[in-house]
Write a protein that holds these residues in place. Sequence first.
Motif, PDB file in Angstrom:
ATOM      1  N   ALA A  25      40.617  26.836  38.503  1.00 11.78           N
ATOM      2  CA  ALA A  25      40.966  27.035  39.952  1.00 11.78           C
ATOM      3  C   ALA A  25      41.253  28.224  40.568  1.00 11.78           C
ATOM      4  CB  ALA A  25      40.674  25.779  40.247  1.00 11.78           C
ATOM      5  N   VAL A  26      42.817  28.330  39.913  1.00  9.91           N
ATOM      6  CA  VAL A  26      43.549  29.393  40.541  1.00  9.91           C
ATOM      7  C   VAL A  26      42.682  30.907  40.164  1.00  9.91           C
ATOM      8  CG1 VAL A  26      45.417  30.625  39.580  1.00  9.91           C
ATOM      9  CG2 VAL A  26      45.653  28.544  40.149  1.00  9.91           C
ATOM     10  N   MET A  27      41.832  30.996  39.364  1.00 17.35           N
ATOM     11  CA  MET A  27      41.604  32.190  38.448  1.00 17.35           C
ATOM     12  C   MET A  27      40.564  32.611  38.684  1.00 17.35           C
ATOM     13  SD  MET A  27      44.180  33.823  36.672  1.00 17.35           S
ATOM     14  CE  MET A  27      43.561  35.185  36.320  1.00 17.35           C
ATOM     15  N   GLY A  28      39.852  31.938  40.040  1.00 22.01           N
ATOM     16  CA  GLY A  28      38.548  31.795  39.737  1.00 22.01           C
ATOM     17  C   GLY A  28      37.164  31.126  39.680  1.00 22.01           C
ATOM     18  N   LEU A  29      37.390  30.984  38.081  1.00 22.64           N
ATOM     19  CA  LEU A  29      36.775  30.956  37.440  1.00 22.64           C
ATOM     20  C   LEU A  29      35.899  29.347  37.592  1.00 22.64           C
ATOM     21  CD1 LEU A  29      39.052  31.341  33.886  1.00 22.64           C
ATOM     22  CD2 LEU A  29      36.915  32.498  34.663  1.00 22.64           C
TER      23      LEU A  29
ATOM     24  N   LEU B 291      37.936  35.068  46.311  1.00 23.48           N
ATOM     25  CA  LEU B 291      37.937  36.279  45.138  1.00 23.48           C
ATOM     26  C   LEU B 291      37.190  35.655  43.852  1.00 23.48           C
ATOM     27  CD1 LEU B 291      40.898  38.146  45.787  1.00 23.48           C
ATOM     28  CD2 LEU B 291      38.537  38.528  46.732  1.00 23.48           C
ATOM     29  N   PRO B 292      35.690  37.524  43.438  1.00 22.86           N
ATOM     30  CA  PRO B 292      35.437  36.625  42.102  1.00 22.86           C
ATOM     31  C   PRO B 292      36.755  36.695  41.022  1.00 22.86           C
ATOM     32  CG  PRO B 292      35.057  39.165  42.843  1.00 22.86           C
ATOM     33  CD  PRO B 292      35.449  38.067  44.238  1.00 22.86           C
ATOM     34  N   ALA B 293      36.634  36.375  39.952  1.00 24.93           N
ATOM     35  CA  ALA B 293      37.560  36.217  38.738  1.00 24.93           C
ATOM     36  C   ALA B 293      38.470  37.430  38.688  1.00 24.93           C
ATOM     37  CB  ALA B 293      37.091  35.415  37.291  1.00 24.93           C
ATOM     38  N   HIS B 294      37.528  38.697  38.256  1.00 25.13           N
ATOM     39  CA  HIS B 294      37.811  40.043  38.227  1.00 25.13           C
ATOM     40  C   HIS B 294      39.059  41.044  38.995  1.00 25.13           C
ATOM     41  CE1 HIS B 294      34.895  41.362  39.769  1.00 25.13           C
ATOM     42  NE2 HIS B 294      35.356  42.343  40.545  1.00 25.13           N
TER      43      HIS B 294
ATOM     44  N   GLU C   2      43.398  41.374  39.180  1.00 30.51           N
ATOM     45  CA  GLU C   2      43.420  42.778  40.174  1.00 30.51           C
ATOM     46  C   GLU C   2      44.093  42.398  40.874  1.00 30.51           C
ATOM     47  OE1 GLU C   2      40.423  43.821  41.825  1.00 30.51           O
ATOM     48  OE2 GLU C   2      39.391  45.045  40.255  1.00 30.51           O
ATOM     49  N   CYS C   3      44.908  41.549  41.557  1.00 31.81           N
ATOM     50  CA  CYS C   3      45.599  40.775  42.394  1.00 31.81           C
ATOM     51  C   CYS C   3      46.934  40.167  41.417  1.00 31.81           C
ATOM     52  CB  CYS C   3      45.386  39.148  43.442  1.00 31.81           C
ATOM     53  SG  CYS C   3      44.084  39.821  43.773  1.00 31.81           S
TER      54      CYS C   3
ATOM     55  N   ALA D  83      41.958  46.385  33.117  1.00 33.78           N
ATOM     56  CA  ALA D  83      42.172  44.665  34.342  1.00 33.78           C
ATOM     57  C   ALA D  83      42.384  44.575  35.054  1.00 33.78           C
ATOM     58  CB  ALA D  83      42.810  43.302  33.784  1.00 33.78           C
ATOM     59  N   ARG D  84      43.685  45.826  35.202  1.00 31.59           N
ATOM     60  CA  ARG D  84      44.431  45.845  36.538  1.00 31.59           C
ATOM     61  C   ARG D  84      44.461  47.632  36.701  1.00 31.59           C
ATOM     62  NH1 ARG D  84      50.291  43.555  38.465  1.00 31.59           N
ATOM     63  NH2 ARG D  84      49.775  44.149  41.268  1.00 31.59           N
ATOM     64  N   GLY D  85      44.301  48.744  35.713  1.00 29.47           N
ATOM     65  CA  GLY D  85      44.199  49.559  35.853  1.00 29.47           C
ATOM     66  C   GLY D  85      45.755  49.982  35.362  1.00 29.47           C
ATOM     67  N   THR D  86      46.468  50.301  35.320  1.00 30.26           N
ATOM     68  CA  THR D  86      47.624  49.775  33.966  1.00 30.26           C
ATOM     69  C   THR D  86      47.409  51.079  33.162  1.00 30.26           C
ATOM     70  OG1 THR D  86      47.274  47.912  32.406  1.00 30.26           O
ATOM     71  CG2 THR D  86      48.757  47.999  34.824  1.00 30.26           C
ATOM     72  N   ASP D  87      49.055  51.503  32.381  1.00 32.25           N
ATOM     73  CA  ASP D  87      48.507  52.829  31.047  1.00 32.25           C
ATOM     74  C   ASP D  87      49.205  52.213  29.871  1.00 32.25           C
ATOM     75  OD1 ASP D  87      51.473  53.090  32.275  1.00 32.25           O
ATOM     76  OD2 ASP D  87      50.864  54.371  33.791  1.00 32.25           O
TER      77      ASP D  87
END
Length: 231
Positions: free
Chosen positions: A46-50, A68-71, A75-76, A103-107
């Motif tokens: 439920a927390v993850m939007g699934l 929000l959708p799960a993806h 991002e949050c 998933a969050r644009g990290t490097d």
Amino acid sequence: MLELDAISAGYGRARILHDLSLQVAPGEILCLLGRNGAGKTTTMKAVMGLLPLMAGAVRVDGQVISTLPAHRVAECGIGYIPQGRRLFTELTVAQNLEIGLMARGTDRRVRDGVLELFPRLRERLDQRAQTLSGGEQQMLATARALCIEPRFLLLDEPTEGLQPSMIEAIREVVLVMRDRGVGILLVEQRVEAVLSVADRVCFIENGRNLETLEAGALRQDPAIVARYLGV
């Protein structure tokens, strides 16, 4: 602050969670304890939007994320390590970590930092995930979640089926992340494991809050755990 505000959720018309509320602060480990079927994994989903909420809201620092959708939840800054790991087994260790970065644009700098916590994975970057041992797969699932630089981390039964050395390795990483200010929501059946890491423990039954206590109180009075879990 990660806040679950009177959430209800379930599968189809079957409601599993009933007005469940809890809060996880940065740098805190809150453990969910309850019998099988109490709603622990459903809470994570439920927390993850699934799972869509039937009522209530999930918030991060006051911002509602449950619409929000799960993806977008990832991002949050919410990392999730599900029961069963859910790796991309045909992909290599490096490719699984790359998906975490995306998933969050990290490097790659983030990946290098994560691999400092899991040196065994650095030796296996070109190895397919399905060829790893169970403990190594759990390390990879954890490392992939850490690649998003989570502010909050959800772990569902992370030590299930692991040998003691692997359990200790996962435990050490969890404590490191807490010390770095990550808030952690942990589902764990092994009571001794819970009491070795938890700051607070939330008991749930039939999808409802029973009581939330400081872990220190449970260490001093094991009869409380027996009362709620029958162990």
